[in-house]
Write a protein that holds these residues in place. Structure first.
Motif, short mmCIF file in Angstrom:
data_model
loop_
_atom_site.label_atom_id
_atom_site.label_comp_id
_atom_site.label_asym_id
_atom_site.label_seq_id
_atom_site.Cartn_x
_atom_site.Cartn_y
_atom_site.Cartn_z
N MET A 120 0.89 -1.09 -0.01
CA MET A 120 -0.05 0.12 -0.01
C MET A 120 1.00 1.24 0.03
O MET A 120 1.82 1.13 0.56
N LEU A 121 0.38 2.47 -0.76
CA LEU A 121 1.12 3.46 -0.69
C LEU A 121 0.77 4.06 0.59
O LEU A 121 -0.23 3.79 1.30
N VAL A 122 1.64 5.46 0.89
CA VAL A 122 1.54 5.83 2.32
C VAL A 122 0.29 6.68 2.61
O VAL A 122 -0.53 6.52 3.54
N LYS A 123 -0.25 7.25 1.26
CA LYS A 123 -1.52 7.97 1.46
C LYS A 123 -2.83 6.96 1.76
O LYS A 123 -3.58 7.34 2.22
N ASP A 124 -2.58 5.50 1.26
CA ASP A 124 -3.56 4.59 1.64
C ASP A 124 -3.54 3.92 2.91
O ASP A 124 -4.62 3.90 3.65
N ILE A 125 -2.33 3.99 3.33
CA ILE A 125 -2.09 3.56 4.93
C ILE A 125 -2.57 4.36 5.68
O ILE A 125 -3.35 3.90 6.84
N VAL A 126 -2.35 5.60 5.67
CA VAL A 126 -2.85 6.80 6.55
C VAL A 126 -4.19 6.97 6.32
O VAL A 126 -5.12 7.01 7.59
N GLY A 127 -4.82 6.89 5.34
CA GLY A 127 -6.13 7.28 4.88
C GLY A 127 -7.19 6.11 5.27
O GLY A 127 -8.35 6.45 5.30
N GLU A 128 -6.52 4.71 5.34
CA GLU A 128 -7.65 3.52 5.35
C GLU A 128 -8.31 3.65 6.70
O GLU A 128 -9.85 3.49 6.79
N PRO A 129 -7.92 4.14 8.04
CA PRO A 129 -8.75 4.26 9.08
C PRO A 129 -9.90 5.44 8.75
O PRO A 129 -11.03 5.28 9.12
N LEU A 130 -9.67 6.54 8.10
CA LEU A 130 -10.66 7.51 7.94
C LEU A 130 -11.84 6.88 6.95
O LEU A 130 -12.96 7.31 7.24
N ILE A 131 -11.44 6.15 6.17
CA ILE A 131 -12.33 5.39 5.42
C ILE A 131 -13.33 4.21 6.01
O ILE A 131 -14.46 4.27 5.82
N VAL A 132 -12.62 3.44 6.67
CA VAL A 132 -13.13 2.40 7.76
C VAL A 132 -14.23 2.91 8.45
O VAL A 132 -15.31 2.35 8.50
N HIS A 133 -13.76 3.93 9.21
CA HIS A 133 -14.53 4.53 10.34
C HIS A 133 -15.56 5.63 9.85
O HIS A 133 -16.23 6.18 10.38
N LYS A 134 -15.68 5.97 8.54
CA LYS A 134 -16.57 6.88 7.73
C LYS A 134 -16.17 8.26 8.27
O LYS A 134 -17.22 8.93 8.64
N ILE A 135 -15.14 8.59 8.44
CA ILE A 135 -14.88 9.91 9.03
C ILE A 135 -14.61 10.70 7.89
O ILE A 135 -15.25 12.21 8.02
N SER A 191 -14.20 11.33 3.24
CA SER A 191 -14.41 10.57 2.01
C SER A 191 -14.03 11.36 0.83
O SER A 191 -13.78 12.83 0.99
N GLY A 192 -13.56 10.81 -0.36
CA GLY A 192 -13.02 11.53 -1.46
C GLY A 192 -11.92 12.51 -1.34
O GLY A 192 -10.92 11.98 -0.47
N ALA A 193 -11.75 13.61 -1.66
CA ALA A 193 -10.73 14.52 -1.50
C ALA A 193 -10.42 14.80 -0.20
O ALA A 193 -9.13 15.13 0.10
N GLU A 194 -11.67 14.76 0.98
CA GLU A 194 -11.13 15.02 2.28
C GLU A 194 -10.13 14.19 2.81
O GLU A 194 -9.59 14.51 3.84
N VAL A 195 -10.04 12.77 2.43
CA VAL A 195 -9.23 11.71 2.97
C VAL A 195 -7.56 12.09 2.74
O VAL A 195 -7.03 12.17 3.44
N GLU A 196 -7.35 12.54 1.35
CA GLU A 196 -6.17 13.19 1.08
C GLU A 196 -5.54 14.29 1.61
O GLU A 196 -4.57 14.49 2.16
N GLU A 197 -6.66 15.14 2.11
CA GLU A 197 -6.20 16.63 2.64
C GLU A 197 -6.02 16.02 4.06
O GLU A 197 -5.03 16.81 4.47
N ARG A 198 -6.39 15.32 4.91
CA ARG A 198 -6.57 15.08 5.99
C ARG A 198 -5.13 14.24 6.23
O ARG A 198 -4.36 14.20 7.20
N VAL A 199 -5.03 13.33 5.26
CA VAL A 199 -3.82 12.45 5.16
C VAL A 199 -2.40 13.46 5.04
O VAL A 199 -1.45 13.26 5.71
N LEU A 200 -2.53 14.42 4.39
CA LEU A 200 -1.61 15.37 4.19
C LEU A 200 -1.48 16.24 5.55
O LEU A 200 -0.12 16.40 5.77
N GLN A 201 -2.31 16.67 6.11
CA GLN A 201 -2.16 17.25 7.35
C GLN A 201 -1.29 16.36 8.33
O GLN A 201 -0.44 16.95 9.25
N LEU A 202 -1.96 15.26 8.45
CA LEU A 202 -1.15 14.36 9.50
C LEU A 202 0.26 13.96 9.17
O LEU A 202 1.16 14.06 9.99
N LEU A 203 0.47 13.92 7.79
CA LEU A 203 2.05 13.66 7.32
C LEU A 203 2.90 14.76 8.00
O LEU A 203 4.11 14.82 8.43
N TYR A 204 2.34 16.21 7.49
CA TYR A 204 3.09 17.27 7.91
C TYR A 204 3.34 17.22 9.53
O TYR A 204 4.22 17.75 10.06
#
Length: 357
Positions: A144-159, A161-174
């Motif tokens: 899995m790519l890093v964006k999918d590893i970090v974003g998976e919990p957001l999708i699984v728990h329905k926190i 979706s879509g572009a919001e996931v990538e934005e949240r992943v980027l915030q966490l990585l920073y």
């Protein structure tokens, strides 16, 4: 009930008489012939916003306790209270010690006891509890790519979706010291310290309250351990996190912990505030652990306490004190009775008949 260390007004996580046994089967029909008593009646309380450190030798049950507390493992017996009002816990305790009100007790346990939760109720609580494992190489999916590893919990728990996931992943990585350039890479392209930062970002994705840190620096180069510890301290402050920090490195405990519990063969043998624990250790086992801390001075002389004998088997532990076969101060009473965890003074708890005050 044995006392627990914690401020009752701000306790976030509490266990009462928590046990986790692993069955041993044998024979043609695989009948249960015994148990590995990994966690055997543990009472601890962790205050909101603190770092509670759990220390002990390998195999003493530290990781099993951490996984059981957040229900990655199902407990054999006992209670797990996560963010439960004190009056509810008191009512449960009162009903358990009375003959009536069993229907009320059953209803309270199924609503508030994490050990009893199942299905949707348990899944809802999982958002608030996360874990960072010891080895990031094995805890991150290599496909899995890093964006999918970090974003998976957001999708699984329905926190998100879509572009919001990538934005949240980027915030966490920073937040953990990585950048946008790292999002489209695989785990094998990173160093050990960077992989652990990815694992920490994944744990923070659901905005948890409680994080179990299972020796998060032991598989990392010494040169970057301080960076990871400083990162964890910063994240704890910024996200108002509560940590259960599992480790065998007492130098790490001295740096990051607020309170310390020493575990031996499935039981807590000593608990205290960090300063009190390092100032005056009471249990013989804890003293031996502290004496093994390396001193960064080749000319310094310090007597190390070397324990005799082997750690007893958790399948057939001693009938009395678990530490009795290796204790230089053991008496006849220690062979027959397990000393309770009792307060000696100043919030310092020890399970020993001879704490050498």
């Amino acid at each position: 009930m044995s006392p627990v260390l914690g401020d009752n007004m701000s306790v976030l996580m509490e266990t009462q008489r928590l046990k986790k046994y692993f069955p041993i089967t044998g024979g043609v029909f695989k009948r249960r012939v015994g148990d590995v008593r990994a966690v055997d009646g543990v009472n601890i309380a962790i205050d909101r916003g603190e770092c509670f450190s759990l220390v002990g030798e390998s195999g003493c049950g530290k990781t099993t306790l951490g996984k059981t507390m957040i229900r990655l493992l199902d407990p054999t017996e006992g209670h797990i209270f996560f963010d439960v009002p004190e009056d509810i816990k008191n009512e449960i305790s009162r009903l358990e010690n009375s003959n009536g009100g069993q229907e009320r007790l059953k209803a309270l346990l199924h609503q508030y006891d994490l050990a009893k939760l199942k299905g949707k109720a348990l899944r809802k609580m999982r958002r608030r509890m996360q874990i960072v494992y010891q080895d990031p190489t094995s805890s991150l999916n290599p496909r899995m790519l890093v964006k999918d590893i970090v974003g998976e919990p957001l999708i699984v728990h329905k926190i998100s979706s879509g572009a919001e996931v990538e934005e949240r992943v980027l915030q966490l990585l920073y937040k953990v010291g990585l950048t946008e350039d790292h999002m489209l890479r695989y785990p094998h392209e990173f160093s050990g310290g960077q992989r652990q930062r990815i694992a920490i970002a994944r744990a923070l994705a659901t905005n948890p309250d409680f994080v179990v840190l299972d020796e998060p620096t032991s598989a990392i180069d010494v040169s970057v351990r301080a960076q990871i510890l400083n990162l964890l301290q910063d994240l704890r402050r910024d996200f108002n996190l509560t940590y259960l920090f599992i480790t065998h490195d007492l130098n790490v405990v001295r740096y990051i912990a607020d309170k310390v519990a020493v575990m031996y063969l499935g039981k807590i043998v000593e608990m205290a505030e960090k300063k009190e624990m390092f100032r005056k250790t009471l249990h013989p086992y804890s003293r031996a652990l502290l004496s093994s801390i390396p001193v960064p001075d080749p000319e310094a002389k310090r007597k190390r306490i070397v324990l005799s004998g082997e750690v007893p088997s958790p399948v057939n532990p001693p009938p009395g004190c678990r530490f009795e076969p290796r204790c230089p101060y053991a008496k006849e009473r220690c062979k027959k009775e397990m000393p309770p965890l009792e307060e000696m003074k100043g919030g310092h708890f020890v399970a020993c008949y001879y704490p050498l005050m």
